[in-house]
Motif scaffolding. Structure first.
Motif, short mmCIF file in Angstrom:
data_model
loop_
_atom_site.label_atom_id
_atom_site.label_comp_id
_atom_site.label_asym_id
_atom_site.label_seq_id
_atom_site.Cartn_x
_atom_site.Cartn_y
_atom_site.Cartn_z
N MET A 98 0.85 -1.20 0.00
CA MET A 98 0.00 0.00 0.00
C MET A 98 0.88 1.24 0.00
N VAL A 99 0.54 2.17 -0.88
CA VAL A 99 1.25 3.44 -0.94
C VAL A 99 0.22 4.54 -0.69
N PHE A 100 0.53 5.40 0.28
CA PHE A 100 -0.44 6.39 0.74
C PHE A 100 -0.18 7.77 0.12
N GLN A 101 -1.20 8.57 0.14
CA GLN A 101 -1.05 9.95 -0.34
C GLN A 101 -0.01 10.70 0.48
N SER A 102 -0.02 10.48 1.80
CA SER A 102 0.89 11.24 2.67
C SER A 102 2.12 10.43 3.06
N PHE A 103 2.53 9.50 2.22
CA PHE A 103 3.76 8.68 2.35
C PHE A 103 3.75 7.77 3.58
N ASN A 104 3.53 8.41 4.76
CA ASN A 104 3.49 7.64 6.01
C ASN A 104 4.73 6.80 6.25
N LEU A 105 5.89 7.33 5.90
CA LEU A 105 7.12 6.62 6.28
C LEU A 105 7.26 6.70 7.79
N PHE A 106 7.83 5.65 8.40
CA PHE A 106 7.99 5.65 9.85
C PHE A 106 9.00 6.74 10.22
N ALA A 107 8.51 7.75 10.93
CA ALA A 107 9.28 8.98 11.10
C ALA A 107 10.52 8.80 11.97
N HIS A 108 10.50 7.78 12.86
CA HIS A 108 11.62 7.60 13.78
C HIS A 108 12.61 6.56 13.27
N LYS A 109 12.43 6.10 12.04
CA LYS A 109 13.32 5.10 11.47
C LYS A 109 14.00 5.70 10.24
N THR A 110 15.24 5.23 9.97
CA THR A 110 15.90 5.69 8.76
C THR A 110 15.21 5.09 7.54
N VAL A 111 15.59 5.62 6.39
CA VAL A 111 15.05 5.11 5.13
C VAL A 111 15.30 3.61 5.02
N GLY B 122 -1.68 7.82 10.18
CA GLY B 122 -1.05 7.19 9.02
C GLY B 122 0.13 6.30 9.38
N GLN B 123 0.81 6.61 10.48
CA GLN B 123 1.94 5.79 10.92
C GLN B 123 1.46 4.38 11.25
N ALA B 124 0.37 4.30 12.00
CA ALA B 124 -0.17 3.00 12.38
C ALA B 124 -0.76 2.29 11.15
N GLU B 125 -1.39 3.06 10.27
CA GLU B 125 -1.97 2.45 9.06
C GLU B 125 -0.88 1.84 8.19
N ALA B 126 0.21 2.59 8.02
CA ALA B 126 1.30 2.07 7.20
C ALA B 126 1.89 0.83 7.83
N ALA B 127 1.97 0.83 9.16
CA ALA B 127 2.52 -0.34 9.86
C ALA B 127 1.60 -1.55 9.71
N ILE B 140 6.62 -1.21 18.09
CA ILE B 140 7.70 -0.84 17.17
C ILE B 140 7.48 0.55 16.58
N ILE B 141 6.23 0.90 16.33
CA ILE B 141 5.97 2.16 15.62
C ILE B 141 5.37 3.24 16.52
N VAL B 142 4.29 2.91 17.22
CA VAL B 142 3.55 3.98 17.91
C VAL B 142 4.20 4.39 19.23
N LEU B 143 4.46 3.41 20.12
CA LEU B 143 5.01 3.78 21.43
C LEU B 143 6.38 4.47 21.34
N PRO B 144 7.31 3.98 20.51
CA PRO B 144 8.60 4.70 20.44
C PRO B 144 8.43 6.17 20.05
N GLN B 145 7.50 6.44 19.12
CA GLN B 145 7.28 7.83 18.74
C GLN B 145 6.55 8.58 19.84
N ALA B 146 5.62 7.88 20.53
CA ALA B 146 4.87 8.52 21.61
C ALA B 146 5.82 8.91 22.75
N PHE B 147 6.71 7.98 23.12
CA PHE B 147 7.67 8.26 24.20
C PHE B 147 8.51 9.49 23.89
N ARG B 148 8.97 9.57 22.64
CA ARG B 148 9.83 10.69 22.27
C ARG B 148 9.11 12.01 22.38
N SER B 149 7.79 12.01 22.20
CA SER B 149 7.08 13.28 22.26
C SER B 149 6.63 13.63 23.68
#
Lengths: 259, 223
Positions: A98-111, B122-127, B140-149
């Motif tokens: 799935m590819v989203f309109q708003s990319f939704n890359l995991f923001a806390h992970k590198t590419v 969208g972060q959770a949806e992508a995951a 892996i995705i939500v809590l690590p970002q939540a903790f940082r904020s």
């Protein structure tokens, strides 16, 4: 695919069906956003879904991997019905990119981590193998030199290409694109469309919700035109753009093509 | 300044107990608070219900009542020993850690939940779209970002916890506030004694606040 007479069911799906939507209905409160949707997508087919905003095309796309649950009807992927929740559903989603309109890359992970994560956590590949294939995919979409950056450091076009690589890393059976270029600056749209064109040429099964009529013309095997929650017209791109049959489609095309 | 030399080891010992109470309660409340936050966002109604009831009850009961409950009800009535047979110092210390952790966890949970709400959906949806399970999406995705904020809000919780450890004096745990009470009774230097203990807490909390403020900036997720 030459004899086109009726608006619906005009183009029989070539090859074996991969994704089948059968009488699918969905409501958002009082809004009947998907109305009796029947759609079959064959293996290797590129289906472009177009239509005015609010026509239900994004919802259709998201329903295929159950990011939007449906109210009634049936969706099957590769012969198997979509599971309701839990482990089975997660397994199915891994097979649907799935590819989203708003990319939704995991923001806390590198590419690189974005592209390896699913391979390691879902496909249980070892880390080295995942990184090798991730780097190959990043090269393929032209962002190999950005592997160690964070998403926020990349342009929109680069981020979207990483998102495509992330989805491809799962070796999906079908790729869903939900308006992949709508959030991009105009000069970045082409770099993303080129990656998608290449993917289509490589034989990937694709469902693409988009406003890019050029892409629909050149890459689609079939165009599905939606309005008000219904599939109004379903035909080849040539037929659709040169000789649309429904008034709704004529009206839509006149608004976007002539100015 | 005789008072400082007379009590120097006692003061250090008392603050060491304060530090231990803070660190242990901080650790346990972080773990329990995270589990509570996970319950509050889980798709299982029973878990959500439990999380909501726990937080709203515990958060609204005074800490003194909780600590005294741990001592009177758990230890004296139900005979809970917390693995400290006969050793009353250890027993009441552990009961204090239990009460402080149970109380602070409610605040950790709510801070973390507000952090979860800052993570774009969208972060959770992508995951989910790449096939991660609910637990994986969360851990892996939500809590690590939540903790940082929420490093900032959690720092506030930790500072409040440090000062809240003084309530353990109510059940006789030999931490700073208990010694302060004793010193005030024995010596006639109220202002000096208050100043010593006020300074002691500032020495503990000020660097914590500054350090975690720096950490918070460092780990913030750029979007």
């Amino acid at each position: 695919m030459t004899e086109v007479s009726m608006a619906k069911d005009a183009v029989p799906a070539a090859g074996e069906p991969l994704v089948v939507l059968d009488n699918v209905n969905k409501h958002f409160g009082a809004l009947h956003v998907l109305q009796d949707i029947d759609l079959t997508i064959a293996r290797g087919e590129v289906v472009v879904v177009i239509g005015p905003s609010g026509s239900g095309k994004s919802t259709l796309c998201r329903a295929i991997n159950r990011l939007e649950p449906i109210d009634s009807g049936r969706i099957t992927l590769d012969g198997k019905p979509l599971p309701a929740e839990g482990r089975e559903l997660a397994k199915l989603r891994a097979d649907v990119g799935m590819v989203f309109q708003s990319f939704n890359l995991f923001a806390h992970k590198t590419v690189l981590q974005n592209v390896t994560l699913g391979q390691v956590k879902v496909r249980k590949k070892d880390k080295a193998a995942a990184e090798t294939s991730a780097r190959a995919l990043l090269d393929r979409v032209g962002v190999g030199n950005q592997a160690d950056k964070y998403p926020a450091q990349l342009s929109g076009g680069q981020q979207q290409r990483v998102a495509i690589a992330r989805a491809l890393a799962m070796e999906p059976k079908v790729m869903l694109f939900d308006e992949p270029t709508s959030a991009l600056d105009p000069e970045m749209i082409n770099e993303v469309l080129e990656v998608m064109q290449q993917l289509a040429r490589d034989g990937m099964t694709m469902v693409v919700v988009t406003h890019e009529m050029g892409f629909a013309r050149s890459a689609a095997n079939r165009v599905v035109f939606m309005a008000d929650g219904q599939i109004v017209e379903e035909t080849t791109p040539d037929q659709f753009f040169t000789n649309p049959r429904s008034d709704r489609a004529k009206d839509f095309l006149s608004k976007i093509l002539h100015h | 300044m005789d008072i400082i030399s007379d009590y120097d080891t006692q003061i250090l010992d008392a603050f060491w107990v304060t530090v231990k109470l803070t660190l242990l309660s901080g650790l346990f409340s972080l773990i329990w608070g995270t589990l509570l936050a996970a319950m509050r966002v889980s798709p299982v109604p029973l878990m959500r219900g439990f999380g909501a009831v726990y937080v709203n009850v515990i958060r609204n009961v005074p800490l003194t009542v909780i600590i005294v409950f741990c001592s009177l009800a758990l230890a004296d009535v139900f005979g809970v020993t917390m693995g400290a047979q006969g050793n009353f110092d250890a027993l009441y210390f552990r009961l204090a850690v239990l009460g402080l952790s149970a109380y602070t966890a409610a605040f950790v949970c709510e801070a973390l939940r507000s952090g979860i709400n800052t993570v774009p959906v969208g972060q959770a949806e992508a995951a989910r779209a790449i096939g991660l399970s609910f637990t994986q999406v969360l851990t892996i995705i939500v809590l690590p970002q939540a903790f940082r904020s929420v490093v900032g809000p959690l720092t506030n919780v930790l500072i409040a916890l440090t000062k809240n450890t003084t309530v353990a004096a109510a059940i006789g745990v030999a931490e700073a506030a208990l010694l302060m009470k004793e010193m005030i009774e024995n010596e006639a230097q109220l202002l000096l004694i208050s100043a010593i203990f006020a300074l002691g807490f500032i020495v503990l909390t000020l660097p914590t606040g500054l350090f975690l403020g720096w950490v918070g900036k460092k780990v913030a997720v750029k979007r």
